[in-house]
Design an enzyme around this catalytic site. Structure first.
Site, mmCIF file in Angstrom:
data_model
loop_
_atom_site.group_PDB
_atom_site.id
_atom_site.type_symbol
_atom_site.label_atom_id
_atom_site.label_comp_id
_atom_site.label_asym_id
_atom_site.label_seq_id
_atom_site.Cartn_x
_atom_site.Cartn_y
_atom_site.Cartn_z
ATOM 1 N N GLU A 37 0.872 -1.161 0.000
ATOM 2 C CA GLU A 37 0.000 0.000 0.000
ATOM 3 C C GLU A 37 0.918 1.223 0.000
ATOM 4 O O GLU A 37 1.800 1.335 0.851
ATOM 5 C CB GLU A 37 -0.873 -0.011 1.258
ATOM 6 C CG GLU A 37 -1.886 1.110 1.249
ATOM 7 C CD GLU A 37 -2.733 1.171 2.517
ATOM 8 O OE1 GLU A 37 -2.679 0.225 3.339
ATOM 9 O OE2 GLU A 37 -3.433 2.178 2.669
ATOM 10 N N ARG A 262 5.038 -12.646 9.943
ATOM 11 C CA ARG A 262 5.728 -11.417 9.571
ATOM 12 C C ARG A 262 7.046 -11.308 10.324
ATOM 13 O O ARG A 262 7.222 -11.917 11.369
ATOM 14 C CB ARG A 262 4.835 -10.205 9.810
ATOM 15 C CG ARG A 262 4.575 -9.911 11.276
ATOM 16 C CD ARG A 262 3.458 -8.890 11.473
ATOM 17 N NE ARG A 262 3.713 -7.599 10.859
ATOM 18 C CZ ARG A 262 2.996 -7.098 9.846
ATOM 19 N NH1 ARG A 262 2.017 -7.772 9.310
ATOM 20 N NH2 ARG A 262 3.277 -5.909 9.373
ATOM 21 N N LYS A 272 4.305 0.913 9.455
ATOM 22 C CA LYS A 272 4.463 2.180 8.748
ATOM 23 C C LYS A 272 3.857 3.330 9.542
ATOM 24 O O LYS A 272 4.354 4.447 9.507
ATOM 25 C CB LYS A 272 3.823 2.092 7.367
ATOM 26 C CG LYS A 272 4.699 1.367 6.366
ATOM 27 C CD LYS A 272 4.061 1.319 4.998
ATOM 28 C CE LYS A 272 2.993 0.258 4.948
ATOM 29 N NZ LYS A 272 2.500 0.001 3.601
HETATM 30 P P1 ATP Z 1 2.766 -2.211 8.078
HETATM 31 O O1 ATP Z 1 1.961 -3.032 9.047
HETATM 32 O O2 ATP Z 1 4.209 -2.143 8.375
HETATM 33 O O3 ATP Z 1 2.188 -0.871 7.817
HETATM 34 P P2 ATP Z 1 1.477 -3.418 5.898
HETATM 35 O O4 ATP Z 1 1.286 -4.878 5.962
HETATM 36 O O5 ATP Z 1 0.329 -2.542 6.148
HETATM 37 O O6 ATP Z 1 2.730 -3.037 6.741
HETATM 38 P P3 ATP Z 1 1.590 -3.327 3.087
HETATM 39 O O7 ATP Z 1 2.047 -2.233 2.227
HETATM 40 O O8 ATP Z 1 0.152 -3.653 3.092
HETATM 41 O O9 ATP Z 1 2.093 -2.996 4.518
HETATM 42 O O10 ATP Z 1 2.452 -4.621 2.841
HETATM 43 C C1 ATP Z 1 2.840 -5.115 1.592
HETATM 44 C C2 ATP Z 1 3.242 -6.558 1.751
HETATM 45 O O11 ATP Z 1 4.322 -6.666 2.669
HETATM 46 C C3 ATP Z 1 2.109 -7.373 2.331
HETATM 47 O O12 ATP Z 1 1.997 -8.564 1.583
HETATM 48 C C4 ATP Z 1 2.515 -7.638 3.740
HETATM 49 O O13 ATP Z 1 2.022 -8.863 4.174
HETATM 50 C C5 ATP Z 1 4.028 -7.632 3.659
HETATM 51 N N1 ATP Z 1 4.631 -7.233 4.935
HETATM 52 C C6 ATP Z 1 4.406 -6.090 5.619
HETATM 53 N N2 ATP Z 1 5.079 -6.089 6.784
HETATM 54 C C7 ATP Z 1 5.757 -7.254 6.839
HETATM 55 C C8 ATP Z 1 6.641 -7.846 7.788
HETATM 56 N N3 ATP Z 1 6.969 -7.230 8.920
HETATM 57 N N4 ATP Z 1 7.150 -9.070 7.508
HETATM 58 C C9 ATP Z 1 6.839 -9.679 6.367
HETATM 59 N N5 ATP Z 1 6.016 -9.191 5.433
HETATM 60 C C10 ATP Z 1 5.478 -7.988 5.656
HETATM 61 MG MG MG Z 2 -1.488 -2.786 4.958
#
Ligand code: ATP
Ligand code: MG
Length: 566
Positions: A37, A262, A272
């Site tokens: 995102e 994760r 984020k």
């Molecule tokens: P955050 O919780 O840090 O804001 P998010 O999951 O909202 O992260 P996205 O942009 O939606 O961020 O994530 C893009 C991809 O990265 C998704 O498939 C998510 O599952 C993966 N991802 C995000 N954080 C992690 C992590 N800490 N470890 C592994 N994969 C991750």
């Molecule tokens: Mg997300």
């Protein structure tokens, strides 16, 4: 089909894919995606997901798409899109022409919603957000049906049309799936599919004032792109029934959603939202601050893509959440830089040394080895003269036991240079601070060894004062004082664990002249001090270096054990 390296055991995702290839579930295809995102910069957790998705595609001769999940116009920005593309590329992955946006599919997603309405499986609800939450129930209580749940198909179609046409204010209506308000899985209790949001989207402008919710959009994007394995983090496990329900009821192509744990890393935060707070509230100097766990921060700090990929490989994938020690990441970068970084000598806190018996008008060029790990990197010449700088920490007026460095009357080796002996200490008359050492050198010890077999225990790095390049050096410590920054006192949050001393700036360091032509991002080992790289804040007249990592290697033992356990 390519087969994985038979010596490394397949992880559980690889086993699923291999089985699917064997049974020809997706006609032998492997198609993954990385779906960020664009609401912030990527962090090391995303790197894990990138390595996994692009890596699996590579391993099995498939493809991986880059897809922006841009369904939330109020939090998303073009700046983030650009940084994400740069980071994925920098990590060494390539989406070729497969760059997609969820917003590319808005029209199609809308049509699928109309289809669900026509099938009697979606309805326009006019409860407020607050009421919807109330009606939803809890884990122990079933939800209640909305009074609007039995609107006719015609009324739903007409209302949904009006929602799209912009006839309502934000929040007046939503479109919901009609599933099961008594489901044990809260995600199945008539989840919201669309909300009204009069907001400018960074790609579609004001074309839309209804925006799809994540669960509705995500599975359909996967389906449209014919993804085979939709890999996501564990918190989506409970969303899988919904992911499958939408696709099944629409009768469209179904990818397989697979969840993995994760990455959590000690001494840092990863979400984020929290990283944005650190930026907005000024605890760091932007998303690419070298203390941040963002890809851009790590890059600026001097981490290499190779080191990050190696780290992601080593931590593997699991089904259970855990915390990885940041020392493993540091170990990976040391391993990589040790192999590749040229050595130089640089003095962070200079102390002037005058070699009394060295001629005033002489400069010698002494040969120094660029990388003892790699003889092909050759040697360079380092100038030696009568006035030198050594590290303040390398001199003690009253040395403790086992002090092998310089002290009054003691002899040490200057790396690639000569043996020197301290004969006098010059102090500032007022402050008493040591400002200069007077030493003598033994001309017979050129190159750093003595023909008479005389041994010295200490070897110091040094720089010729006249030839030194002055530079600023930034030393970093962890951004948080606790291994788990979320461990806080009652009423506090992670901000209370911010380390106030995470940055130390040394403004007048003296570096050997060969770093004068350092390129941005290329790493050096400053002998005895760690790995460093040039910071983009540098200008033609002022060089600034970041310390990437120290040389201390507490992880070596753990690595040894890891090898034994394998
Ligand atoms: P955050 O919780 O840090 O804001 P998010 O999951 O909202 O992260 P996205 O942009 O939606 O961020 O994530 C893009 C991809 O990265 C998704 O498939 C998510 O599952 C993966 N991802 C995000 N954080 C992690 C992590 N800490 N470890 C592994 N994969 C991750
Ligand atoms: Mg997300």
């Amino acid at each position: 089909m390519t087969v994985t390296d038979p010596t490394s055991p397949a992880n559980f995702i690889e086993r699923i894919i291999e089985e699917d290839l064997e049974t020809n579930k997706y006609d032998g295809r492997v198609m993954t995606r990385f779906p960020p995102e664009p609401n912030g910069y990527l962090h090391i957790g995303h790197a894990k997901s990138i390595c996994l998705n692009f890596g699996l595609a590579e391993t099995y001769g498939g493809l991986c798409n880059l897809r922006f999940d841009d369904t939330n116009p109020t939090k998303e920005e073009v700046e983030y899109v650009e940084s994400i593309k740069e980071d994925v590329r920098w990590l060494g992955f390539n989406w070729d022409d497969r760059l997609y946006y969820a917003s590319d599919y808005f029209e199609q997603l809308h049509d699928y919603a109309v289809q669900l309405i026509k099938q009697g499986q979606a309805y326009v609800d006019s409860l407020s957000a607050e009421e919807i939450r109330e009606y939803r129930g809890t884990l122990t209580e079933p939800g209640r049906k909305s009074p609007y749940r039995n609107r006719s198909v015609e009324e739903n179609l007409s209302l949904f049309q009006s929602m799209r046409a912009g006839e309502f204010q934000n929040g007046v209506h939503v479109l919901r799936a009609k599933i099961d308000m008594a489901s044990g899985n809260l995600n199945m209790r008539d989840p919201v599919m669309y909300r009204i949001l009069h907001a400018e989207h960074h790609r579609t402008g004001d074309t839309w004032c209804i925006y799809p919710m994540y669960d509705w959009a995500h599975g359909l994007c996967d389906s449209i792109e014919k993804i085979t394995h939709s890999i996501c983090t564990l918190e989506f496990e409970d969303h899988r029934p919904l992911y499958e329900w939408f696709l099944k009821e629409l009768g469209v192509y179904q990818p397989q959603q697979i969840e993995f744990a994760r990455l959590n890393l000690s001494q840092t935060v990863m979400s984020k939202r929290k990283l944005l707070r650190l930026v907005k509230e000024g605890y760091v100097n932007g998303w690419d601050d070298p203390r941040m766990p963002t890809i851009s921060g790590l890059r600026r700090r001097g981490y290499t893509p190779e080191a990050i990929r190696d780290f992601c490989e080593r931590i593997g994938v699991a089904r259970k959440d855990s915390m990885v020690d940041i020392k493993l990441l540091e170990w990976c970068v040391r391993e990589d830089l040790n192999r590749r970084a040229p050595r130089i000598m640089g003095v962070l806190r200079p102390l002037r040394v005058v070699v009394e018996n060295y001629p005033d008008d002489t400069v010698e060029e002494l040969e120094a080895i660029n990388n003892p790990e790699d003889s092909t990197m050759g040697t360079r010449m380092v100038p030696f003269s009568r006035v030198l700088y050594i590290e303040r920490d390398d001199f003690r007026e009253d040395p403790p036991k086992k002090w092998f460095r310089l002290a009054p009357g003691r002899e040490v080796r200057l790396r690639y240079g000569y043996y020197i002996t301290c004969v006098d200490v010059v102090k500032d008359e007022k402050t008493g601070e040591i400002i200069e050492l007077r030493c003598t050198y033994d001309p017979a010890t050129k190159g750093g060894w003595s023909p008479d077999g005389r041994k010295v225990r200490g070897t110091l790095h040094w720089v010729s004062a006249e030839h030194a390049i002055e530079a600023e050096v930034r030393l970093y410590d962890y951004l948080f004082i606790k291994p788990n920054p979320e461990e806080v006192e009652e009423g506090q949050d992670f901000i209370s664990n911010v380390n106030p001393d995470s940055l130390e700036v040394l403004r007048s360091c003296s570096l050997e002249p060969s770093v004068g032509n350092a390129a941005l991002g290329s790493g050096y080992q400053f002998e005895r001090l760690g790995y460093f790289c040039l910071d983009p804040d540098s200008t033609g007249s002022k060089l600034i270096f970041n310390r990437t990592v120290t040389l201390r290697d507490t992880w070596a033992k753990i690595e040894k054990k890891m090898k034994q356990d394998k």
